[in-house]
Design an enzyme around this catalytic site. Structure first.
Site, PDB file in Angstrom:
ATOM      1  N   VAL A 105       0.895  -1.476   0.173  1.00  0.00           N
ATOM      2  CA  VAL A 105       0.227  -0.293  -0.054  1.00  0.00           C
ATOM      3  C   VAL A 105       0.993   1.025   0.122  1.00  0.00           C
ATOM      4  O   VAL A 105       2.091   1.431   0.664  1.00  0.00           O
ATOM      5  CB  VAL A 105      -0.769  -0.243   1.695  1.00  0.00           C
ATOM      6  CG1 VAL A 105      -1.449   1.150   1.009  1.00  0.00           C
ATOM      7  CG2 VAL A 105      -1.429  -0.882   1.124  1.00  0.00           C
ATOM      8  N   ASP A 122      -8.810 -12.695   6.887  1.00  0.00           N
ATOM      9  CA  ASP A 122      -7.744 -12.677   7.498  1.00  0.00           C
ATOM     10  C   ASP A 122      -8.452 -11.540   8.380  1.00  0.00           C
ATOM     11  O   ASP A 122      -7.343 -10.437   8.392  1.00  0.00           O
ATOM     12  CB  ASP A 122      -6.956 -11.960   6.656  1.00  0.00           C
ATOM     13  CG  ASP A 122      -5.352 -11.975   6.384  1.00  0.00           C
ATOM     14  OD1 ASP A 122      -4.879 -12.528   7.400  1.00  0.00           O
ATOM     15  OD2 ASP A 122      -4.665 -11.474   5.997  1.00  0.00           O
TER      16      ASP A 122
END
Length: 824
Positions: free
Chosen positions: A493, A603
């Site tokens: 990211v 997750d």
């Protein structure tokens, strides 16, 4: 407990529901499809329905919408189903011949009935069952139907049975056992009268008086979800046993579990000498080589035959190699066909003997070689298989064109192909150079050109649709991906700034190789998911091999930076922690229960809980579990759905379905970390060298909840110990080994808010077995693709009681002897 089991069996056998009474002499005609015998609740009916073969009709019991759950057989349009006055239920074709008969003549049958569970029964004068469809199943088991030893489901050459040992088996031709599902290893005893039952919540269990609790055999991937779901077990004509789900009134049935993960490993799926493999559309069948031809060109599942039989070419045989191919060998064939031979010796022995038609060296380090005798040979081909099987043919051996086209092509044909390729490439390069030159001359200084598509994207964003960005635009707004914010299982990211000065987070996805259309569909689904506690997707880029997602920017980063930081300036007070736990739970509830498609995150961890400028929690990375390369994973029978060490539910490692309850387990671990400020898998001297989660439960049992609380909060006057105790109890309920014992996320929210009662949780047995693989906190775990359900259709769930079996099981496991969780 024995009394409970007796009551359970009685409830199955005794019908307390209403039922339709069908008098002797009643008849259904195949020519009248509108005439039927319906159950009182109208969910089930006995009628004729069109069969697969044109002009034939099936006499069957069907569920609302036309799903057949039992059948007597097929007849022509002149056929009929008759309840004779002699007491037999008989299926007769147009010629008057008997196709099927219940065999109950002269047994005192006085009437028939169809009850609200779908059971068709013949009753005597005392209203006792003489014969029933539940006791004589065909290819289907419905909810609460008692399937016991001796009963058989059949579909073509395939059959399904429950053994006296409690094992579930699938057989081909009543001989070859190609699937054998045993009970949980903790149940090690001889069973007296086992029964297999599919419960309404999607859990299939084996009951027996010798078992202290029901042994859960399989889970439907949507178990516990939906109030109006009809589930059933069906042995399909492809030899696979599946659990299906359907809504009342709907004709669509959705598979939720399959016994054999890889369809090609079903024995005989492609017939004798047929080779099962895959293409982009699914399974296909082919012949081993051009030495064989299909039995039926229009139905490759019927198998193949030799062009020249081996008896007609004695002394002129050869062994033809089949790359990445294995001829299936299952019990009871194993003992008679297995030898310890090298690859060459394996082939030579097969070639030299008349007892062998194919050789299969396993190539797995075992040294085993299987010599297949004449008879039925079933093959399986997969690029991931190391085996190179060989089949005996009459010379010359002729490989399939799909494997040997390149070898058969002569050098002149190859030269022509290369000339064409070079010309095409040169032409394309010339056009690219020309176009680039024109742009350089005319448009290089035009600023409007660079922002036009971005402005159009913001028009899409304002309308609610995900904005589409070019890769070049995202390169520019992230300054060539310079400022890295973090990295996770799906990619890295970066911080970026759009032309309107909006700060965004740009995620470069890794391992995503879906087609353009499918990727855009998944992005549209993610972008339509809006909630206060979910990170919003602003836009995306799908350009060539580049796949990027653009999210709203979370100023304060991820939760782990605050929970586990030694920086006192980042210490979260108790009020903030409680609000983060509650907000995160609400975000997950929306994914599981309130959005149109149920999304399993796969997750949940502190790194995926982001904090905005007001420290409000927002769950990120939801929906990404589906953005994976399923084509590649299918070939290797794996799925790249990823989880993180310390947060994986036991079912990830036990090859069980991954459902919303898997997220509940992960959330439970996160909840424990929010309370303690420590990783659940940390080991230290303070915890006596035990994992923190194990040590924490031991302290909880001692009543020392204070020890679990983050020591940095001891001087914080905002700590509410009642909330601490509540959160610790909830965390240990969430991380129970059995998914069915975990609460739903909706229940978790109610418990956090103090609305629902929280009893003392039993010991989470799985703590010592899971989530301890290596030292890399971002290590990935892979699971069988058919076990993951990331976008199963679901409706908002209401609270419901746990089944008696699950509640009693949890109570017995509870060390303190208290009752288990009251509702899921």
């Amino acid at each position: 407990m024995a009394l409970l089991l007796v009551l359970h069996i009685l409830l199955i056998h005794l019908d307390f529901s209403s039922s339709l009474t069908i008098p002797l002499g009643s008849t259904l005609q195949a020519s009248n499809l509108n005439h039927s015998w319906s159950s009182p609740n109208s969910d089930f009916s006995v009628s004729f329905v069109p069969a697969v073969s044109p002009g034939s009709f099936l006499a069957s019991v069907t569920f609302s919408g036309g799903i057949t759950i039992w059948s007597a057989g097929a007849v022509d349009s002149g056929g009929s189903l008759r309840l004779l006055r002699s007491g037999s239920l008989r299926l007769i074709d147009g010629s008057g011949a008997t196709v099927w008969d219940s065999g109950t003549e002269s047994l005192g049958v006085a009437s028939a009935s169809l009850d609200d569970s779908g059971n068709l029964a013949l009753l005597n004068g005392r209203n006792m069952t003489v014969w029933s469809s539940f006791d004589h199943p065909t290819d289907t088991i419905v909810q609460s139907q008692n399937f016991t030893v001796g009963k058989v489901l059949r579909s073509g050459s395939y059959s399904f049975q429950l053994l006296q040992t409690g094992n579930l088996t699938l057989k081909w031709n009543n001989s070859v056992i190609y699937w054998n599902q045993g009970l949980n290893s903790s149940f090690d005893s001889n069973l007296s009268s086992p029964s297999f039952v599919l419960q309404s919540n999607g859990v299939a269990s084996v009951f027996d008086s010798t078992l202290s609790t029901a042994a859960i055999a399989v889970y439907s991937s949507d178990y516990g979800e939906g109030d109006n779901v009809f589930r059933f077990v069906k042995l399909d004509d492809d030899g696979n046993l599946r659990i299906y789900a359907s809504t009342r009134g709907g004709q669509t049935k959705t598979p939720r579990w399959a016994a054999v993960m890889d369809q090609c490993q079903v024995f005989g799926y492609c017939g004798n000498y047929g080779i099962c493999t895959y293409n982009d559309l699914g399974t296909i069948c082919e012949c081993p080589s051009e030495n064989f031809v299909p039995l039926e060109v229009n139905d490759m599942r019927k198998g193949c035959r030799r062009k020249v039989e081996l008896e007609d070419c004695r002394g002129n045989e050869a062994m033809l190699d089949l790359m990445n191919t294995r001829f299936l060998t299952y019990p009871p064939e194993v003992s008679s066909q297995r030898f310890t031979l090298g690859v060459s010796a394996c082939k030579f022995n097969c070639l030299a003997g008349s007892f062998c038609v194919a050789s299969v060296p396993m190539s797995d380090g075992s040294g085993y070689c299987f010599l297949k005798p004449p008879g039925f040979v079933s093959g399986y081909k997969n690029p991931s298989l190391p085996s190179t099987s060989s089949i005996k043919v009459c010379k010359p051996g002729m490989p399939n064109p799909s494997l040997a086209t390149a070898k058969k092509s002569d050098k002149r044909q190859k030269l022509h192909v290369w000339i064409i390729v070079v010309v095409v490439i040169a032409t394309l390069l010339g056009l690219l150079v020309l176009e680039g030159s024109l742009w350089w001359c005319c448009c290089r200084d035009c600023n409007q050109f660079g922002t036009l598509s971005e402005q159009n994207s913001f028009l899409e964003y304002a309308s609610g649709a995900p904005a589409q960005f070019s890769y070049r635009e995202l390169q520019r707004c992230t300054k060539q991906f310079k400022e890295k914010l973090g990295a996770g299982g799906f990619g890295t990211v970066y911080r970026g700034m759009l032309t309107n000065r909006t700060v965004v987070a740009v995620k470069r996805l890794e391992g995503i190789e879906q087609g353009e259309k499918q990727f855009r569909m998944e992005v549209a689904t993610i972008s339509s998911t809006h909630h206060l506690n979910l990170v919003r997707l602003i836009g995306f880029c799908s350009e060539g091999r580049h796949r990027l997602l653009v999210y709203e920017f979370m100023k304060n980063g991820s939760l782990d930076n605050f929970l586990f930081s030694a920086d006192s300036g980042k210490l979260l007070n108790w009020e903030s922690r409680f609000n983060m736990a509650l907000g995160t739970a609400k975000g997950i509830v929306y994914l599981h229960e309130e959005c149109r498609d149920c999304v399993v995150h796969c997750d949940i961890k502190p790194e995926n809980i982001l904090l905005d400028e007001n420290y409000a929690p927002k769950v990120s990375d939801f929906g990404l579990a589906k953005l994976l390369n399923h084509k590649e994973n299918r070939n290797r029978n794996l799925s790249s759905v990823r989880g993180t060490r310390g947060y994986l539910a036991p079912e990830w490692l036990a090859n069980l379905p991954i459902t919303s309850r898997s997220d509940v387990y992960s959330y439970g671990m996160v909840l424990l970390e929010i309370v303690s400020g420590r990783r659940n898998f940390d080991i230290s001297e303070e915890t006596n060298l035990k994992k923190f989660s194990i040590w924490a439960y031991e302290e909880f049992v001692k009543g020392n909840t204070q020890a679990i609380l983050d020591k940095r909060l001891e001087t914080d006057g905002t700590v509410v110990m009642e909330q601490v105790t509540r959160m610790v109890r909830i965390s240990f309920w969430c991380i129970q080994e059995q998914p069915s014992q975990r609460p739903s996320m909706g229940k978790v929210v109610r418990m956090l808010e103090g609305i629902a009662e929280i009893s003392i949780p039993p010991t989470p047995k799985a703590l010592a077995e899971v989530s301890v693989s290596g030292q890399n906190k971002n290590s990935s775990c892979y699971i069988s693709s058919s076990m993951v359900s990331t976008s199963a259709r679901c409706l908002p769930s209401s609270s419901s009681s746990l089944t008696a079996e699950m509640s009693s099981s949890a109570s017995r496991r509870n060390a303190g002897g208290t009752s288990s969780l009251n509702e899921t």
